[in-house]
Design a protein around this motif. Structure first.
Motif, PDB file in Angstrom:
ATOM      1  N   PHE A  48      45.549  77.179 -20.693  1.00 48.31           N
ATOM      2  CA  PHE A  48      44.879  78.346 -20.112  1.00 48.31           C
ATOM      3  C   PHE A  48      45.174  78.480 -18.625  1.00 48.31           C
ATOM      4  N   LEU A  49      45.120  79.725 -18.150  1.00 44.39           N
ATOM      5  CA  LEU A  49      45.313  79.963 -16.716  1.00 44.39           C
ATOM      6  C   LEU A  49      44.037  80.459 -16.047  1.00 44.39           C
ATOM      7  N   LYS A  50      42.999  80.604 -16.846  1.00 39.89           N
ATOM      8  CA  LYS A  50      41.676  80.891 -16.285  1.00 39.89           C
ATOM      9  C   LYS A  50      40.633  80.369 -17.255  1.00 39.89           C
ATOM     10  N   ARG A  51      39.394  80.486 -16.834  1.00 37.50           N
ATOM     11  CA  ARG A  51      38.315  80.094 -17.731  1.00 37.50           C
ATOM     12  C   ARG A  51      36.977  80.523 -17.232  1.00 37.50           C
TER      13      ARG A  51
END
Ligand code: FES
Ligand code: FES
Lengths: 143, 143
Positions: free
Chosen positions: B140-143
């Motif tokens: 993932f590149l965000k969360r």
DNA sequence: ATAATAAAAGATAAATTAGTCTTTTATTAT
DNA sequence: ATAATAAAAGACTAATTTATCTTTTATTAT
């Protein structure tokens, strides 16, 4: 890697450890010279380290900073944690809000490995252990 | 470890790599959403990355950011160097002005080893290599 | 008691990093 | 040619980190 504050804190604590082993308390001015840091800034930092129990201090004539037995056994990692927090040991390399096993960033697994090694290495390094090398000018706290 | 700017730069570049592999150019707004960064800030950062040739861009309708073949092969280490400089790969862990073999700080040898491993790891990680895991929501590149 | 010493505390100041907002320039489709 | 689109550029603000300077408090030796 670490903040300036933390770098100074580490050098100062190691410097104090050395002086303590030589049996002397050491004042702010000499510390500043010994580690090549701004005098007033390291004063502020040491104030904080003293409050946190990382270094010990005594006011008045013959006063100065020193380390008690427990402080001598502290690791570099302990000091980094106290000053910069554990972001460097726990945080995501790509800046995700939380490093997470279930929602890892693309470099999570590899980064985690390095982070761990960094921690182990700094955790093994006890502030009291550098004295001999410093005495023999095999290592340095300024240049 | 890295500056905020650098963290955003890394996430953005990986994000653009993914979109490029999917055959599309991608605009600033979508990048900001895709990596959860402030829109205007990532715009500034991408401007800079574009000037440095780390990402490619096109103005006007159907414009946006993308990566050419060479950029796709860049490593995370390349981007870190371009944004934060090589302090993290070369600098002294205790903040001495220069990391030096002849006048090493007390943790020099151990620190150097870790620093090297960090570099090797980031140097092996090519921005174009993360696509599949991202597509399959394994990373993932965000969360 | 008093003067000297040395750290603690507090108040600013400067520099750097992070973030926002507005205007300009280049490109494309109509 | 014109309008729409999207990045580039520029000017600014806010927050954080780094650094300096002054005053106060505690301790010691005389
Ligand atoms: S999620 Fe990025 S390092 Fe763990
Ligand atoms: S001198 Fe400190 S890491 Fe090399």
């Amino acid at each position: 890697m670490f903040s300036k504050t933390c770098e100074y804190a580490l050098r100062a604590t190691i410097f104090i450890a050395q002086k303590t082993k030589e049996g002397e308390r050491i004042g702010i001015k000499e510390i500043a010279k010994g580690i090549d840091s701004p005098e007033h800034f390291i004063a502020k930092i040491l104030q904080d380290l003293s409050r946190k129990g990382i270094v010990q201090s005594a006011k008045g004539p013959n006063g100065g900073f020193y380390l008690d037995k427990a402080s001598m056994k502290q690791s570099i990692a302990d000091i980094v944690k106290a000053v910069d927090g554990d972001k460097v040991f726990q945080g995501c390399g790509l800046g995700l809000k939380q490093c997470s096993e279930t929602e890892p960033c693309p470099i999570h697994h590899e980064f985690k490995r390095i982070r761990k090694q960094l921690f182990v290495m700094l955790d093994k390094s006890k502030v009291g252990a550098f004295t001999e090398a410093l005495e023999n000018s095999l290592t340095f706290l300024k240049r």
